[in-house]
Write a protein that holds these residues in place. Sequence first.
Motif, PDB file in Angstrom:
ATOM      1  N   SER A 164     -23.370 -42.202 -88.441  1.00 29.54           N
ATOM      2  CA  SER A 164     -23.146 -40.763 -88.633  1.00 29.54           C
ATOM      3  C   SER A 164     -23.670 -39.992 -87.433  1.00 29.54           C
ATOM      4  O   SER A 164     -24.617 -40.418 -86.760  1.00 29.54           O
ATOM      5  CB  SER A 164     -23.845 -40.284 -89.906  1.00 29.54           C
ATOM      6  OG  SER A 164     -25.248 -40.265 -89.720  1.00 29.54           O
ATOM      7  N   LYS A 165     -23.047 -38.864 -87.175  1.00 29.68           N
ATOM      8  CA  LYS A 165     -23.480 -38.023 -86.050  1.00 29.68           C
ATOM      9  C   LYS A 165     -24.916 -37.562 -86.251  1.00 29.68           C
ATOM     10  O   LYS A 165     -25.695 -37.487 -85.284  1.00 29.68           O
ATOM     11  CB  LYS A 165     -22.555 -36.821 -85.908  1.00 29.68           C
ATOM     12  CG  LYS A 165     -22.867 -35.953 -84.689  1.00 29.68           C
ATOM     13  CD  LYS A 165     -21.883 -34.821 -84.564  1.00 29.68           C
ATOM     14  CE  LYS A 165     -22.112 -34.008 -83.291  1.00 29.68           C
ATOM     15  NZ  LYS A 165     -23.488 -33.467 -83.188  1.00 29.68           N
ATOM     16  N   ASP A 192     -27.806 -38.247 -83.505  1.00 26.17           N
ATOM     17  CA  ASP A 192     -28.533 -37.129 -82.898  1.00 26.17           C
ATOM     18  C   ASP A 192     -30.037 -37.266 -83.123  1.00 26.17           C
ATOM     19  O   ASP A 192     -30.844 -37.006 -82.219  1.00 26.17           O
ATOM     20  CB  ASP A 192     -28.042 -35.801 -83.473  1.00 26.17           C
ATOM     21  CG  ASP A 192     -26.628 -35.455 -83.020  1.00 26.17           C
ATOM     22  OD1 ASP A 192     -26.159 -36.082 -82.040  1.00 26.17           O
ATOM     23  OD2 ASP A 192     -26.012 -34.565 -83.650  1.00 26.17           O
ATOM     24  N   ALA A 193     -30.427 -37.669 -84.337  1.00 29.30           N
ATOM     25  CA  ALA A 193     -31.849 -37.795 -84.651  1.00 29.30           C
ATOM     26  C   ALA A 193     -32.493 -38.918 -83.832  1.00 29.30           C
ATOM     27  O   ALA A 193     -33.610 -38.772 -83.313  1.00 29.30           O
ATOM     28  CB  ALA A 193     -32.035 -38.044 -86.141  1.00 29.30           C
ATOM     29  N   LEU A 194     -31.804 -40.032 -83.719  1.00 33.90           N
ATOM     30  CA  LEU A 194     -32.341 -41.145 -82.927  1.00 33.90           C
ATOM     31  C   LEU A 194     -32.373 -40.800 -81.440  1.00 33.90           C
ATOM     32  O   LEU A 194     -33.307 -41.179 -80.720  1.00 33.90           O
ATOM     33  CB  LEU A 194     -31.502 -42.403 -83.164  1.00 33.90           C
ATOM     34  CG  LEU A 194     -31.696 -43.055 -84.538  1.00 33.90           C
ATOM     35  CD1 LEU A 194     -30.638 -44.134 -84.758  1.00 33.90           C
ATOM     36  CD2 LEU A 194     -33.096 -43.662 -84.652  1.00 33.90           C
ATOM     37  N   ALA A 195     -31.376 -40.061 -80.971  1.00 35.62           N
ATOM     38  CA  ALA A 195     -31.363 -39.638 -79.573  1.00 35.62           C
ATOM     39  C   ALA A 195     -32.571 -38.748 -79.280  1.00 35.62           C
ATOM     40  O   ALA A 195     -33.207 -38.868 -78.222  1.00 35.62           O
ATOM     41  CB  ALA A 195     -30.068 -38.900 -79.257  1.00 35.62           C
ATOM     42  N   ALA A 196     -32.902 -37.862 -80.226  1.00 39.37           N
ATOM     43  CA  ALA A 196     -34.067 -36.985 -80.043  1.00 39.37           C
ATOM     44  C   ALA A 196     -35.348 -37.805 -79.964  1.00 39.37           C
ATOM     45  O   ALA A 196     -36.243 -37.503 -79.168  1.00 39.37           O
ATOM     46  CB  ALA A 196     -34.134 -35.982 -81.189  1.00 39.37           C
ATOM     47  N   LYS A 197     -35.450 -38.842 -80.777  1.00 39.15           N
ATOM     48  CA  LYS A 197     -36.642 -39.702 -80.762  1.00 39.15           C
ATOM     49  C   LYS A 197     -36.750 -40.452 -79.433  1.00 39.15           C
ATOM     50  O   LYS A 197     -37.831 -40.574 -78.850  1.00 39.15           O
ATOM     51  CB  LYS A 197     -36.594 -40.696 -81.922  1.00 39.15           C
ATOM     52  CG  LYS A 197     -37.854 -41.579 -82.015  1.00 39.15           C
ATOM     53  CD  LYS A 197     -37.837 -42.427 -83.249  1.00 39.15           C
ATOM     54  CE  LYS A 197     -39.100 -43.262 -83.357  1.00 39.15           C
ATOM     55  NZ  LYS A 197     -40.321 -42.437 -83.492  1.00 39.15           N
ATOM     56  N   LEU A 200     -34.462 -46.441 -74.693  1.00 42.49           N
ATOM     57  CA  LEU A 200     -33.144 -46.014 -74.235  1.00 42.49           C
ATOM     58  C   LEU A 200     -32.179 -46.135 -75.410  1.00 42.49           C
ATOM     59  O   LEU A 200     -32.487 -46.785 -76.419  1.00 42.49           O
ATOM     60  CB  LEU A 200     -32.649 -46.848 -73.054  1.00 42.49           C
ATOM     61  CG  LEU A 200     -32.331 -48.331 -73.298  1.00 42.49           C
ATOM     62  CD1 LEU A 200     -31.275 -48.813 -72.294  1.00 42.49           C
ATOM     63  CD2 LEU A 200     -33.589 -49.204 -73.169  1.00 42.49           C
ATOM     64  N   MET A 201     -31.031 -45.510 -75.263  1.00 39.09           N
ATOM     65  CA  MET A 201     -30.049 -45.488 -76.346  1.00 39.09           C
ATOM     66  C   MET A 201     -28.648 -45.487 -75.760  1.00 39.09           C
ATOM     67  O   MET A 201     -28.401 -44.850 -74.726  1.00 39.09           O
ATOM     68  CB  MET A 201     -30.267 -44.254 -77.217  1.00 39.09           C
ATOM     69  CG  MET A 201     -29.339 -44.143 -78.419  1.00 39.09           C
ATOM     70  SD  MET A 201     -29.833 -42.722 -79.446  1.00 39.09           S
ATOM     71  CE  MET A 201     -28.568 -42.752 -80.694  1.00 39.09           C
ATOM     72  N   ALA A 240     -31.505 -42.923 -89.434  1.00 37.42           N
ATOM     73  CA  ALA A 240     -32.562 -42.483 -88.515  1.00 37.42           C
ATOM     74  C   ALA A 240     -33.884 -42.282 -89.255  1.00 37.42           C
ATOM     75  O   ALA A 240     -34.961 -42.369 -88.655  1.00 37.42           O
ATOM     76  CB  ALA A 240     -32.139 -41.188 -87.826  1.00 37.42           C
ATOM     77  N   SER A 241     -33.820 -42.020 -90.565  1.00 36.72           N
ATOM     78  CA  SER A 241     -35.038 -41.790 -91.351  1.00 36.72           C
ATOM     79  C   SER A 241     -35.588 -43.071 -91.978  1.00 36.72           C
ATOM     80  O   SER A 241     -36.609 -43.027 -92.690  1.00 36.72           O
ATOM     81  CB  SER A 241     -34.757 -40.762 -92.455  1.00 36.72           C
ATOM     82  OG  SER A 241     -33.718 -41.215 -93.315  1.00 36.72           O
TER      83      SER A 241
END
Length: 236
Positions: A162-163, A167-172, A180-181, A205-206
Amino acid sequence: MGPVKNSTEARKAHMEGIRRAERARERRGRVLVIAASVVVVVGLVVGGVVLVNSQSDGKSQADVKSDSARDDDKGPGVAGNSGDSGHFVKGKDGVLTWTGDLSRTHVTTKVSYPMHPPVGGNHNPVWLDCNGDVYTEPVQDENAVHALEHGAVWVTYTGKASKADVDALAAKVRKTPYSLMSPYADQAAPLILSAWGRQVTVKSASDPEVDKFFAAYVQGPQTPEPGASCTGGVMK
């Protein structure tokens, strides 16, 4: 007495002629035997050399085939080969640990890894920047594996993620040095985290495993080259 004497001398001369003829025949016989023996010996020697060369050629061809098979199979440093041996073992926490050798030879060609994403093996001499870098396009496995060697955690995802999770993992990742991602189409689950010799699938992500994995493996004890740079490498 004259005729008798002449007759005796004639017989002696005749006998001597016979003996000379006998000796000549014997010499000719010895020469023929020796010549025949030489021919036989030469034939044996030549035949032996041909046989040895033939066997040697056969062994050389077999060795070449065997070496080629070993190269195709496994071999650190061999172009196209990861040099890895072993398999994943799943722990109670769900983390997969690679049991076996993870080669660390530098190669400049594409590498065929036994796992996707790869968690180790032969890799490119240049690492992928991993100082909280988020890549929106697929990256080269060979460069990413080098980043793992430096102690980075690599977050990968497919188009099924999911987007919100991406997005949440990218922020982390952006706030975590040595991480890296990137998107990765050829993997078994939408979200996977990898480190050198370690890998885990997370649901979102959670998922609590995300923080646990980062805490355990960012510059963790599995790192072959702790403290090595995560900048100045390849940028995509």
